[in-house]
Design a protein around this motif. Structure first.
Motif, PDB file in Angstrom:
ATOM      1  N   PRO A  70       3.604  -0.811   6.790  1.00  0.00           N
ATOM      2  CA  PRO A  70       3.569  -2.562   7.738  1.00  0.00           C
ATOM      3  C   PRO A  70       4.309  -3.260   8.448  1.00  0.00           C
ATOM      4  CG  PRO A  70       2.904  -2.612   5.215  1.00  0.00           C
ATOM      5  CD  PRO A  70       3.097  -1.140   5.648  1.00  0.00           C
ATOM      6  N   TRP A  71       5.647  -3.338   7.748  1.00  0.00           N
ATOM      7  CA  TRP A  71       6.655  -4.359   7.770  1.00  0.00           C
ATOM      8  C   TRP A  71       8.086  -3.394   9.054  1.00  0.00           C
ATOM      9  CZ3 TRP A  71       6.460  -7.517   2.345  1.00  0.00           C
ATOM     10  CH2 TRP A  71       5.073  -7.808   3.062  1.00  0.00           C
ATOM     11  N   ASN A  72       7.472  -2.153   9.475  1.00  0.00           N
ATOM     12  CA  ASN A  72       8.501  -1.713   9.714  1.00  0.00           C
ATOM     13  C   ASN A  72       8.746  -2.627  11.399  1.00  0.00           C
ATOM     14  OD1 ASN A  72      10.186  -0.043  11.858  1.00  0.00           O
ATOM     15  ND2 ASN A  72       8.666   1.770  11.679  1.00  0.00           N
ATOM     16  N   MET A 131       0.909  -1.458   0.159  1.00  0.00           N
ATOM     17  CA  MET A 131      -0.127   0.064  -0.012  1.00  0.00           C
ATOM     18  C   MET A 131       1.156   1.310   0.159  1.00  0.00           C
ATOM     19  SD  MET A 131      -3.128   0.897   2.535  1.00  0.00           S
ATOM     20  CE  MET A 131      -3.657   2.632   2.335  1.00  0.00           C
ATOM     21  N   LYS A 132       1.947   1.475   0.697  1.00  0.00           N
ATOM     22  CA  LYS A 132       2.409   2.209   0.685  1.00  0.00           C
ATOM     23  C   LYS A 132       3.533   2.426  -0.608  1.00  0.00           C
ATOM     24  CE  LYS A 132       2.870   4.588   4.203  1.00  0.00           C
ATOM     25  NZ  LYS A 132       2.267   5.517   4.194  1.00  0.00           N
ATOM     26  N   LEU A 133       4.241   1.760  -0.867  1.00  0.00           N
ATOM     27  CA  LEU A 133       4.125   1.565  -2.363  1.00  0.00           C
ATOM     28  C   LEU A 133       3.006   2.670  -3.255  1.00  0.00           C
ATOM     29  CD1 LEU A 133       7.054  -1.684  -3.107  1.00  0.00           C
ATOM     30  CD2 LEU A 133       7.387   1.005  -2.710  1.00  0.00           C
ATOM     31  N   SER A 142      10.274   1.263   2.151  1.00  0.00           N
ATOM     32  CA  SER A 142       9.708   1.464   1.718  1.00  0.00           C
ATOM     33  C   SER A 142       8.856   0.720   2.791  1.00  0.00           C
ATOM     34  CB  SER A 142       8.592   1.992   0.055  1.00  0.00           C
ATOM     35  OG  SER A 142       9.839   3.304  -0.646  1.00  0.00           O
ATOM     36  N   GLN A 143       9.350  -0.742   2.475  1.00  0.00           N
ATOM     37  CA  GLN A 143       8.782  -1.726   3.011  1.00  0.00           C
ATOM     38  C   GLN A 143       8.835  -2.108   4.375  1.00  0.00           C
ATOM     39  OE1 GLN A 143       8.700  -4.803  -0.211  1.00  0.00           O
ATOM     40  NE2 GLN A 143       6.850  -4.538  -0.308  1.00  0.00           N
ATOM     41  N   PHE A 144      10.040  -1.983   4.598  1.00  0.00           N
ATOM     42  CA  PHE A 144      10.364  -1.992   6.044  1.00  0.00           C
ATOM     43  C   PHE A 144      11.332  -0.972   6.622  1.00  0.00           C
ATOM     44  CE2 PHE A 144      10.504  -5.874   3.822  1.00  0.00           C
ATOM     45  CZ  PHE A 144       9.820  -7.292   4.085  1.00  0.00           C
ATOM     46  N   PHE A 145      11.341   0.151   6.116  1.00  0.00           N
ATOM     47  CA  PHE A 145      11.566   1.539   6.849  1.00  0.00           C
ATOM     48  C   PHE A 145      11.403   3.083   7.592  1.00  0.00           C
ATOM     49  CE2 PHE A 145      14.773  -2.479   5.912  1.00  0.00           C
ATOM     50  CZ  PHE A 145      15.791  -1.945   7.201  1.00  0.00           C
ATOM     51  N   ALA A 158      16.871  -0.277  -3.673  1.00  0.00           N
ATOM     52  CA  ALA A 158      16.889  -0.005  -1.877  1.00  0.00           C
ATOM     53  C   ALA A 158      15.648   1.644  -1.971  1.00  0.00           C
ATOM     54  CB  ALA A 158      17.627   1.694  -2.098  1.00  0.00           C
ATOM     55  N   ASP A 159      14.193   1.462  -3.195  1.00  0.00           N
ATOM     56  CA  ASP A 159      13.329   2.455  -2.354  1.00  0.00           C
ATOM     57  C   ASP A 159      12.665   1.513  -2.114  1.00  0.00           C
ATOM     58  OD1 ASP A 159      11.802   4.821  -2.958  1.00  0.00           O
ATOM     59  OD2 ASP A 159       9.922   3.376  -4.454  1.00  0.00           O
TER      60      ASP A 159
END
Length: 540
Positions: A456-458, A165-167, A448-451, A443-444
């Protein structure tokens, strides 16, 4: 479309191979004598209709027929055929059997055209996607722009629960501008859109789909059976739009969570392909005359998760101490038998584009860790650390960490959890635990997905305003030198402040029946980056 500048598929491969070696986009284009294309035609690098990696044949080379049985590492009742919700390697692999994306990564992580015949942009903000003609879904419905609009817009709907979703939020407007044309307008420039659209979650589904258990896609196989947590059976799509593909008649996909049992099943001939082979098992496979293992270096990592939003991880001293207690060289040699490269607590692997080689390497230092633990008031504390075979080799890593912690006066209590349900019940939910992150292509996407603070996957619950600002700014920066500086600062922030310890990057090791041909590697992950299904054949 005549004002869009396009580069051939062969040239685009040369450009991105150069960039993979560290050459900037601008310099790579100058190498081709195409300096005027850089920012104005950023998206035009992907104008080729090729769907194959450099050097691959443009016509099928394998034998048709045959069935195989494949064993993945995990399964649960949460298994899904909805690409937007894919969370595990088993999900991703199934999704590539049944669906296609607009673009697709080749073996060099260069996005090639798939359902898109071309993508073009003058400013990396507004992208015009032209779709292939004559593509049909499994139910016979032709692929149209409406399917793409529906598929991409789903990710922006919170009710869908998309993992990307964030992407997708940066896709400000997605509209059909013709029966086979889609115009995507981003909230800001992003030259990596073709890579984003190649992620498995972005695979294209039919407009209006609500029942995803049917797996109605445009992919090489159709769903014959799908039982979440049990198995799936895929059968050849006789109307697949790629001539001559797929080769196999049928693929049965199951899960065997226990690694020794997975290897035993392979060597006994009960399955033809397995993933996540432990390096210690390679000798057993190598000793078999009818099997082989496939070793592919990758950006895959098993990470120590220190929740920064709860104690003891709220202590900066404790967080830094835990990273200092990771004996990276020992983990590389003892746990992974050399099938790994040392990491430095950032998700960008050495050799990757934008890797920050100037960042000081974190090294094993129990004395300094002891000093920091004393400063944090945690000397002699007993703290549980959660691990599971579901997170590759995390149990072994936890035991080594436990031994290192003793030297620093910290008592770690290793809690081994079963693989079944680990990701839904334990991952990211404890003060100290382990995760395992499959490789991402740039890197993007990984940031975006983890940091990102709202991702949601932070994993560690880390929030950093400066990092979030740089992430957005980097997407908009078309000068690769400046962009590289931003990514370097982002890696420094992660290294110094985030609650993630990344000791090594792990090679993907798959076990394969020697009769199965065409099986190669892809740095995205095991199972050839989860995309093996249409590329392999049995030579029995």
């Amino acid at each position: 479309m005549t004002d869009k500048k396009l580069i051939s598929g062969e040239e685009s491969v040369r450009v991105f191979e150069a960039m993979h070696r560290g050459v900037s986009r601008r310099d790579a284009l100058r190498m081709l004598g195409a300096a005027g294309v850089m920012a104005a035609g950023a998206g035009s690098l992907f104008g080729s209709s090729s769907v194959l990696a450099a050097g691959e044949s443009t016509s099928p080379v394998g034998k048709r027929g045959g069935s195989i049985r494949v064993a993945g590492v995990s399964s649960s009742t949460a298994d899904t055929l909805d690409p937007a919700k894919g969370a595990l390697s088993t999900d991703y692999t199934r999704h590539y059997m049944f669906y296609n994306g607009l673009t697709r990564f080749d073996a060099h992580l260069t996005p090639q055209m798939e359902l898109a015949e071309s993508m073009a942009s003058n400013d990396a903000t507004t992208w015009v996607v032209t779709l292939r003609k004559g593509v049909t879904f499994h139910d016979g419905k032709p692929l149209t722009s409406a399917d793409v609009v529906f598929s991409l817009n789903r990710h922006k709907d919170a009710a869908v629960g998309s993992k990307v979703m964030k992407l997708a939020e940066q896709m400000q407007d997605i509209k059909a501008t013709g029966p086979l044309e889609v115009t995507i307008t981003l909230s800001g420039p992003n030259a990596e859109l073709p890579s984003i659209l190649a992620v498995s979650h972005m695979l294209i589904v039919a407009e209006g789909t609500t029942d995803f258990n049917k797996g109605n896609g445009t992919g090489p196989f159709k769903v014959q059976e799908f039982k979440p947590g049990v198995r799936s059976v895929a059968v050849r799509n006789e109307n697949y739009w790629k001539p001559g593909l797929p080769y196999l008649d049928q693929i049965e996909f199951i899960a065997i969570p226990d690694e020794p049992s997975r290897v035993n099943a392979l060597l006994a001939g009960e399955v033809h392909v397995i993933n996540n082979v432990d390096p210690r098992s390679t000798k057993r496979i190598e000793a078999s005359t009818t099997h082989r293992y496939v070793d592919a270096p990758s950006g895959n990592y098993t990470d120590l998760i220190i929740r920064r939003d709860q104690m003891p991880g709220q202590s900066n001293e404790f967080t830094q101490a835990m990273k200092l207690l990771l004996d990276r060289e020992q983990i590389k040699s003892a746990v992974f038998r050399g099938f790994a490269v040392v990491g430095n607590d950032t998700p960008i692997a050495p050799g990757s584009r934008f890797f920050n080689a100037e960042l000081p390497q974190t090294t094993y230092d129990p004395d300094k860790a002891k000093f920091l633990l004393n400063k944090a008031g945690l000397a002699g504390a007993k703290i549980p650390v959660i691990a599971s075979e579901a997170a590759t080799s995390s149990v072994d890593m936890a035991v080594l960490l436990q031994q290192s912690a003793k030297k620093a006066g910290l008592n770690l209590d290793v809690k081994r959890m079963p693989s079944d349900g680990y990701w839904s019940n334990h991952w990211m939910k404890h003060p100290l635990s382990f995760g395992n992150i499959n490789p991402r292509p740039n890197a993007d996407i990984i940031f975006s997905q983890f940091f990102q603070s709202t991702a949601p996957w932070n994993e560690s619950g880390w929030k950093n305003e400066r990092f979030d600002q740089l992430l957005i700014q980097a997407r908009a920066e078309t000068d690769d030198g400046k962009r590289g500086q931003m990514y370097a600062e982002m890696q420094t922030l992660v290294h110094d402040h985030c609650g993630i310890g990344i000791p090594v990057f792990i090679s993907n090791i798959d076990g394969v029946d020697a009769r199965l041909k065409g099986y190669g590697t892809n740095p995205l992950g095991g199972f050839m980056g989860y995309m093996f299904a249409e590329q392999v054949w049995m030579d029995a």
